[in-house]
Write an enzyme that holds these catalytic residues in place. Structure first.
Site, PDB file in Angstrom:
ATOM      1  N   ASP A  60       0.877  -1.169   0.000  1.00 25.53           N
ATOM      2  CA  ASP A  60       0.000   0.000   0.000  1.00 25.53           C
ATOM      3  C   ASP A  60       0.916   1.220   0.000  1.00 25.53           C
ATOM      4  O   ASP A  60       1.679   1.427   0.954  1.00 25.53           O
ATOM      5  CB  ASP A  60      -0.863  -0.039   1.271  1.00 25.53           C
ATOM      6  CG  ASP A  60      -1.788   1.164   1.405  1.00 25.53           C
ATOM      7  OD1 ASP A  60      -1.613   2.148   0.673  1.00 25.53           O
ATOM      8  OD2 ASP A  60      -2.683   1.109   2.264  1.00 25.53           O
ATOM      9  N   TYR A 119      -9.857  14.788  -3.980  1.00 22.84           N
ATOM     10  CA  TYR A 119      -9.143  14.338  -5.188  1.00 22.84           C
ATOM     11  C   TYR A 119      -8.429  15.519  -5.839  1.00 22.84           C
ATOM     12  O   TYR A 119      -7.228  15.446  -6.158  1.00 22.84           O
ATOM     13  CB  TYR A 119     -10.135  13.696  -6.159  1.00 22.84           C
ATOM     14  CG  TYR A 119      -9.492  13.060  -7.380  1.00 22.84           C
ATOM     15  CD1 TYR A 119      -8.766  11.872  -7.263  1.00 22.84           C
ATOM     16  CD2 TYR A 119      -9.609  13.627  -8.644  1.00 22.84           C
ATOM     17  CE1 TYR A 119      -8.185  11.281  -8.364  1.00 22.84           C
ATOM     18  CE2 TYR A 119      -9.029  13.038  -9.750  1.00 22.84           C
ATOM     19  CZ  TYR A 119      -8.316  11.864  -9.620  1.00 22.84           C
ATOM     20  OH  TYR A 119      -7.727  11.277 -10.720  1.00 22.84           O
TER      21      TYR A 119
HETATM   22  P1  NAD Z   1      -7.680   2.069 -10.902  1.00 21.51           P
HETATM   23  O1  NAD Z   1      -8.802   2.501 -10.026  1.00 21.51           O
HETATM   24  O2  NAD Z   1      -7.996   1.266 -12.125  1.00 21.51           O
HETATM   25  O3  NAD Z   1      -6.647   1.306  -9.952  1.00 21.51           O
HETATM   26  C1  NAD Z   1      -5.443   0.772 -10.430  1.00 21.51           C
HETATM   27  C2  NAD Z   1      -4.778  -0.045  -9.342  1.00 21.51           C
HETATM   28  O4  NAD Z   1      -4.457   0.747  -8.183  1.00 21.51           O
HETATM   29  C3  NAD Z   1      -5.625  -1.204  -8.782  1.00 21.51           C
HETATM   30  O5  NAD Z   1      -4.981  -2.422  -9.133  1.00 21.51           O
HETATM   31  C4  NAD Z   1      -5.644  -0.975  -7.262  1.00 21.51           C
HETATM   32  O6  NAD Z   1      -5.583  -2.181  -6.522  1.00 21.51           O
HETATM   33  C5  NAD Z   1      -4.376  -0.152  -7.083  1.00 21.51           C
HETATM   34  N1  NAD Z   1      -4.317   0.611  -5.830  1.00 21.51           N
HETATM   35  C6  NAD Z   1      -5.302   1.383  -5.292  1.00 21.51           C
HETATM   36  N2  NAD Z   1      -4.872   1.925  -4.133  1.00 21.51           N
HETATM   37  C7  NAD Z   1      -3.593   1.509  -3.954  1.00 21.51           C
HETATM   38  C8  NAD Z   1      -2.631   1.732  -2.931  1.00 21.51           C
HETATM   39  N3  NAD Z   1      -2.909   2.488  -1.864  1.00 21.51           N
HETATM   40  N4  NAD Z   1      -1.408   1.165  -3.055  1.00 21.51           N
HETATM   41  C9  NAD Z   1      -1.122   0.357  -4.105  1.00 21.51           C
HETATM   42  N5  NAD Z   1      -2.015   0.115  -5.103  1.00 21.51           N
HETATM   43  C10 NAD Z   1      -3.239   0.676  -5.027  1.00 21.51           C
HETATM   44  O7  NAD Z   1      -6.839   3.382 -11.311  1.00 21.51           O
HETATM   45  P2  NAD Z   1      -6.525   3.989 -12.768  1.00 21.51           P
HETATM   46  O8  NAD Z   1      -7.780   4.485 -13.395  1.00 21.51           O
HETATM   47  O9  NAD Z   1      -5.653   3.053 -13.535  1.00 21.51           O
HETATM   48  O10 NAD Z   1      -5.711   5.308 -12.314  1.00 21.51           O
HETATM   49  C11 NAD Z   1      -4.310   5.326 -12.198  1.00 21.51           C
HETATM   50  C12 NAD Z   1      -3.881   6.758 -11.906  1.00 21.51           C
HETATM   51  O11 NAD Z   1      -4.359   7.635 -12.927  1.00 21.51           O
HETATM   52  C13 NAD Z   1      -4.413   7.336 -10.583  1.00 21.51           C
HETATM   53  O12 NAD Z   1      -3.441   8.142  -9.973  1.00 21.51           O
HETATM   54  C14 NAD Z   1      -5.601   8.176 -11.025  1.00 21.51           C
HETATM   55  O13 NAD Z   1      -5.909   9.200 -10.111  1.00 21.51           O
HETATM   56  C15 NAD Z   1      -5.073   8.711 -12.344  1.00 21.51           C
HETATM   57  N6  NAD Z   1      -6.134   9.165 -13.262  1.00 21.51           N
HETATM   58  C16 NAD Z   1      -7.033   8.264 -13.737  1.00 21.51           C
HETATM   59  C17 NAD Z   1      -8.033   8.729 -14.578  1.00 21.51           C
HETATM   60  C18 NAD Z   1      -9.084   7.791 -15.114  1.00 21.51           C
HETATM   61  O14 NAD Z   1     -10.060   8.271 -15.709  1.00 21.51           O
HETATM   62  N7  NAD Z   1      -8.923   6.480 -14.959  1.00 21.51           N
HETATM   63  C19 NAD Z   1      -8.083  10.086 -14.957  1.00 21.51           C
HETATM   64  C20 NAD Z   1      -7.129  10.958 -14.450  1.00 21.51           C
HETATM   65  C21 NAD Z   1      -6.136  10.464 -13.607  1.00 21.51           C
END
Ligand code: NAD
Length: 255
Positions: free
Chosen positions: A50, A143
């Site tokens: 984590d 966020y």
């Molecule tokens: P997601 O929700 O698909 O999660 C990806 C992974 O993160 C999961 O496998 C989960 O188990 C892991 N995870 C969650 N909390 C964790 C922790 N504390 N420690 C270790 N692993 C952890 O996320 P995503 O959509 O792939 O987003 C990845 C990044 O991109 C994030 O920082 C998110 O804020 C950013 N982001 C995403 C979007 C979007 O639309 N998906 C848009 C802008 C920014």
């Protein structure tokens, strides 16, 4: 061959990033909370960790330094959406968890990565922010605060680390097509008392190109920043979002 660490790479954007580095012939280590999904990955070192827990991050870096034999690239990808609610309805515990993962987690990783990057003679850090790090974002205050914090961290680190040949950039993705944005759309529809389709339409209306983003768009930018072509790019917050015009409530109201 680069030695690459990607956080939260069992699924989503992080997984696509890790796979792209492996495909490019790099050595990759990843972490995630989700042990079951992590076990399905092939060709990468893994640590269940984590990022909000500094002791777990210490363990991650000990294991990664061993499997990779050093470090050239850190992709600080871990991030959660946090609660969707008016600020007075947000619980302090939910606020703290969002900041702990999205911002503090990047700090815990960077402080362990920097000595390794210095030892390597330079390298690249990519911090994942969001369009919510460039605009105010109603109903998503923890966020937005965390993602603005990521950009402040990025610009400061670029200044601290530039003379060591370490470049530091933030990526600001728009809404990425996939399960996560569908979950956010459902939450926001419930919070606003409108239909998911209304929320989807209003999200698309915020973007000049009227499109969501694909994970591949993000991956391409990260690979570019970590390549020789990106060798002189540092301290930037790069939006990959089809040009967001605003995240304001007016823009979101469905007519
Ligand atoms: P997601 O929700 O698909 O999660 C990806 C992974 O993160 C999961 O496998 C989960 O188990 C892991 N995870 C969650 N909390 C964790 C922790 N504390 N420690 C270790 N692993 C952890 O996320 P995503 O959509 O792939 O987003 C990845 C990044 O991109 C994030 O920082 C998110 O804020 C950013 N982001 C995403 C979007 C979007 O639309 N998906 C848009 C802008 C920014």
């Amino acid at each position: 061959m680069r030695r690459v660490l990607v956080t939260a790479a069992a699924s989503g954007i992080g997984r696509s990033v890790a796979e792209a580095f492996v495909e490019a012939g790099d050595r990759v280590h990843v972490c995630d909370l989700d042990e079951a999904e992590l076990e399905k990955l092939e060709g990468v070192g893994t640590t269940v960790a984590d990022v909000a827990d500094p002791d777990a991050v210490d363990r991650l870096f000990t294991e990664a330094a061993e499997t990779l034999g050093g470090l050239d690239v850190l992709v600080n990808n871990a991030g959660i959406s946090g609660p969707t609610a008016p600020v007075e309805a947000i619980e302090p515990g939910d606020w703290r968890r969002t900041i702990d993962i999205n911002l503090n987690g990047q700090f815990y990783c960077v402080r362990r990565a920097v000595p390794l990057l210095k030892a390597a003679g330079g390298g690249s850090i990519v911090n994942i922010s969001s369009t919510a790090g460039l605009f105010g974002y109603p109903l998503r205050s923890p966020y937005a605060a965390s993602k603005w914090g990521v950009i402040g961290l990025t610009k400061t680190l670029a200044m601290e680390l530039g003379t060591f040949g370490i470049r530091v950039n933030a990526i600001c993705p728009g809404s990425v097509a996939g399960e996560r944005i569908e979950r956010i759309i459902r939450d926001e529809a419930a919070s606003r008392g409108v239909s998911p389709d209304d929320v989807r339409t209003s999200l698309l209306k915020q973007v000049s190109m009227r499109t969501f983003v694909d994970a591949a768009d993000i991956v391409g930018m990260i690979l570019f920043l970590c390549s020789d072509q990106g060798a002189k790019i540092s301290g930037q917050a790069l939006a990959i979002d089809g040009h967001t015009e605003s995240l304001t409530q007016d823009n979101r109201s469905v007519s």
